[in-house]
Design a protein around this motif. Structure first.
Motif, PDB file in Angstrom:
ATOM      1  N   PHE A 158       0.774  -1.062  -0.282  1.00 44.75           N
ATOM      2  CA  PHE A 158      -0.014  -0.334  -0.181  1.00 44.75           C
ATOM      3  C   PHE A 158       1.014   1.743   0.041  1.00 44.75           C
ATOM      4  O   PHE A 158       1.881   1.218   0.900  1.00 44.75           O
ATOM      5  N   ARG A 169       4.565   0.653   2.081  1.00 40.14           N
ATOM      6  CA  ARG A 169       3.928  -0.806   3.390  1.00 40.14           C
ATOM      7  C   ARG A 169       3.356  -1.704   2.539  1.00 40.14           C
ATOM      8  O   ARG A 169       2.608  -1.735   1.918  1.00 40.14           O
ATOM      9  N   PRO A 216      -1.658 -12.528  14.156  1.00 38.95           N
ATOM     10  CA  PRO A 216      -1.143 -11.177  14.624  1.00 38.95           C
ATOM     11  C   PRO A 216      -2.273 -10.457  14.464  1.00 38.95           C
ATOM     12  O   PRO A 216      -2.343 -10.401  13.594  1.00 38.95           O
ATOM     13  N   THR A 217      -2.261  -9.032  15.608  1.00 38.23           N
ATOM     14  CA  THR A 217      -3.332  -8.577  14.973  1.00 38.23           C
ATOM     15  C   THR A 217      -2.286  -7.139  13.692  1.00 38.23           C
ATOM     16  O   THR A 217      -1.608  -7.106  13.843  1.00 38.23           O
ATOM     17  N   GLY A 264      -2.379  -9.187   8.156  1.00 37.55           N
ATOM     18  CA  GLY A 264      -2.310  -8.986   6.565  1.00 37.55           C
ATOM     19  C   GLY A 264      -3.546  -9.603   6.238  1.00 37.55           C
ATOM     20  O   GLY A 264      -3.700 -10.094   5.383  1.00 37.55           O
ATOM     21  N   LYS A 265      -4.147 -10.379   7.461  1.00 39.08           N
ATOM     22  CA  LYS A 265      -5.384 -11.360   7.443  1.00 39.08           C
ATOM     23  C   LYS A 265      -6.338 -10.304   6.066  1.00 39.08           C
ATOM     24  O   LYS A 265      -6.631 -11.337   5.490  1.00 39.08           O
ATOM     25  N   THR A 299      -6.517  -7.739   4.644  1.00 40.38           N
ATOM     26  CA  THR A 299      -5.913  -7.931   2.732  1.00 40.38           C
ATOM     27  C   THR A 299      -5.672  -9.297   2.277  1.00 40.38           C
ATOM     28  O   THR A 299      -6.071  -9.253   1.044  1.00 40.38           O
ATOM     29  N   GLU A 321     -14.244 -11.829  10.673  1.00 39.18           N
ATOM     30  CA  GLU A 321     -13.494 -12.361  11.890  1.00 39.18           C
ATOM     31  C   GLU A 321     -15.310 -11.959  12.056  1.00 39.18           C
ATOM     32  O   GLU A 321     -15.809 -10.708  12.886  1.00 39.18           O
ATOM     33  N   HIS A 348      -8.652 -14.287  15.445  1.00 34.36           N
ATOM     34  CA  HIS A 348      -7.258 -13.819  16.021  1.00 34.36           C
ATOM     35  C   HIS A 348      -7.591 -15.079  17.207  1.00 34.36           C
ATOM     36  O   HIS A 348      -7.223 -15.154  18.083  1.00 34.36           O
TER      37      HIS A 348
HETATM   38  N1  LIG Z   1      -6.560   0.548   2.293  1.00 36.39           N
HETATM   39  C1  LIG Z   1      -5.315   0.688   2.929  1.00 36.39           C
HETATM   40  N2  LIG Z   1      -4.216   1.398   3.027  1.00 36.39           N
HETATM   41  C2  LIG Z   1      -2.913   1.296   3.086  1.00 36.39           C
HETATM   42  N3  LIG Z   1      -2.222   0.829   4.434  1.00 36.39           N
HETATM   43  C3  LIG Z   1      -3.474  -0.324   4.460  1.00 36.39           C
HETATM   44  C4  LIG Z   1      -4.650  -0.706   4.025  1.00 36.39           C
HETATM   45  N4  LIG Z   1      -5.376  -1.733   4.452  1.00 36.39           N
HETATM   46  C5  LIG Z   1      -4.675  -2.231   5.291  1.00 36.39           C
HETATM   47  N5  LIG Z   1      -3.657  -1.683   5.498  1.00 36.39           N
HETATM   48  C6  LIG Z   1      -2.432  -1.793   5.987  1.00 36.39           C
HETATM   49  O1  LIG Z   1      -1.938  -3.277   6.037  1.00 36.39           O
HETATM   50  C7  LIG Z   1      -1.360  -4.076   7.462  1.00 36.39           C
HETATM   51  C8  LIG Z   1      -2.361  -5.255   7.163  1.00 36.39           C
HETATM   52  O2  LIG Z   1      -3.884  -4.473   7.736  1.00 36.39           O
HETATM   53  P1  LIG Z   1      -4.527  -5.967   7.606  1.00 36.39           P
HETATM   54  O3  LIG Z   1      -6.133  -4.877   8.038  1.00 36.39           O
HETATM   55  O4  LIG Z   1      -5.026  -7.001   6.959  1.00 36.39           O
HETATM   56  O5  LIG Z   1      -4.683  -6.582   8.685  1.00 36.39           O
HETATM   57  P2  LIG Z   1      -5.286  -7.406   9.529  1.00 36.39           P
HETATM   58  O6  LIG Z   1      -4.404  -9.295   9.577  1.00 36.39           O
HETATM   59  O7  LIG Z   1      -6.471  -7.805   9.191  1.00 36.39           O
HETATM   60  O8  LIG Z   1      -5.775  -6.976  11.505  1.00 36.39           O
HETATM   61  P3  LIG Z   1      -6.799  -7.315  12.281  1.00 36.39           P
HETATM   62  O9  LIG Z   1      -6.303  -9.291  13.084  1.00 36.39           O
HETATM   63  O10 LIG Z   1      -6.157  -6.031  13.451  1.00 36.39           O
HETATM   64  O11 LIG Z   1      -8.054  -7.147  11.695  1.00 36.39           O
HETATM   65  C9  LIG Z   1      -1.574  -2.987   8.447  1.00 36.39           C
HETATM   66  O12 LIG Z   1      -0.459  -2.390   8.265  1.00 36.39           O
HETATM   67  C10 LIG Z   1      -2.701  -2.103   7.791  1.00 36.39           C
HETATM   68  O13 LIG Z   1      -2.463  -0.973   8.378  1.00 36.39           O
END
Ligand SMILES: Nc1ncnc2c1ncn2[C@@H]1O[C@H](COP(=O)(O)OP(=O)(O)OP(=O)(O)O)[C@@H](O)[C@H]1O
Ligand SMILES: [Mg+2]
Length: 287
Positions: free
Chosen positions: A35, A45, A66-67, A70-71, A73, A185, A218
């Motif tokens: 991103f 990122r 873990p939080t 990237g799950k 994503t 989730e 999670h």
């Molecule tokens: N649209 C976006 N633009 C920029 N960064 C993003 C975007 N979507 C997710 N991210 C970043 O990508 C990384 C993964 O985010 P993601 O939401 O996929 O994690 P997750 O594992 O689902 O977390 P959680 O368990 O908290 O839901 C994080 O650092 C988040 O800030």
């Protein structure tokens, strides 16, 4: 002749048979998601790194991590909301390029239309795929019956509890007969008892319909209780670092939560997830 005489008599909606779906084959190959304004450049990122995952038609797979790893994503890549920076995502051999009705999505917080009744929320997807209003509403009634909400079809979402709203979300996702069900989730915001009930009813629906399911959580207990496999993601950027088979028999029952085999698989997952969560905390502290 009056206008009224030209109207067709109101007919009872034709009954629709419930179908079993053909679960989709999910193929994620070397997917990286970045991103930022300059993906691939400094400052971008990386959310997911070279993730590869194959899911057989009709399989129930849980994705644990873990939080922030990237799950969501990765799930959004499968839904068609996010495009990988590199790698490919295919369902039944076809590239996923946009959202579509054959991929049902359920989010952590309900995403129902607040201005539509429960029945119309569930009928919305089938209507969008071209089904007539009466058939779509008939299908909505069937799916609301499956999630135990027949009595609430004319309520608006704000009139329901969180658990009921999630049940509507599941009915809405299933009402298009999706070959793949993507769940992010979905029970995360529910109390423990409601969550346990929802897990069992989800498994019963899955047994009836046969969708391929990718379920993000999670909660280690939830992952092991639901899945035939638990796939574990590393701390950010998310890589798939473990793929643990759950050879517990089905139907799964609450008694299994204390079985030695369950606890053994749970321990394997916990060991990996604890190490990754620690890394995620350290990363956050450094950031
Ligand atoms: N649209 C976006 N633009 C920029 N960064 C993003 C975007 N979507 C997710 N991210 C970043 O990508 C990384 C993964 O985010 P993601 O939401 O996929 O994690 P997750 O594992 O689902 O977390 P959680 O368990 O908290 O839901 C994080 O650092 C988040 O800030
Ligand atoms: Mg998430």
């Amino acid at each position: 002749m009056s206008v009224i005489a030209l109207r067709r008599p109101a007919a009872a909606p034709p009954a629709e048979r419930r179908e079993r779906v053909i679960g989709g084959h999910v193929s994620v190959r070397e997917v990286t998601v970045e991103f930022g304004i300059q993906a691939g450049q400094n400052g971008a990122r990386r959310a997911v790194e070279r993730a590869s995952l194959e899911i057989e038609p009709g399989q129930f797979v849980c994705l644990l991590g873990p939080t922030g790893c990237g799950k969501s994503t990765l799930l959004n890549c499968l839904a068609g909301f996010v495009h990988p920076s590199s790698g490919s995502v295919q369902i039944d051999g076809e590239d996923v390029v946009r959202p579509g009705p054959k991929r049902g999505m359920v989010f952590q917080h309900h995403s129902l239309f607040p201005w539509k009744t429960v029945k119309k929320n569930v009928a919305f997807g089938p209507r969008m795929t071209g089904l007539g209003r009466e058939l779509a509403e008939e299908r909505a009634r069937q799916f609301l019956a499956l999630v135990g909400l027949s009595a609430f079809e004319d309520h608006y979402p704000h009139m329901l509890s969180g658990g009921m709203q999630q049940r509507v979300g599941i009915a809405r996702a299933l009402a298009n007969y999706p070959s793949v069900l993507l769940m992010d989730e979905p029970f995360g915001a529910l109390d423990a008892q409601t969550r346990a009930m929802m897990q069992e009813s989800l498994l019963a629906l899955w047994a009836e319909f046969g969708n391929t399911v990718l379920f993000v959580t999670h909660d280690v207990d939830e992952a092991v209780f639901l899945g035939s496999r638990v796939v574990v993601m590393s701390a950010s950027p998310g890589r798939l670092i473990a793929d643990i088979a759950v050879p517990l028999p089905r139907p799964r029952t609450p008694a299994m939560l204390t079985a030695a085999a369950f606890i053994d698989i749970k321990r394997q997952c916990l060991d990996i997830i604890r190490a990754e969560t620690l890394k995620a905390f350290e990363q956050a502290a450094r950031a």
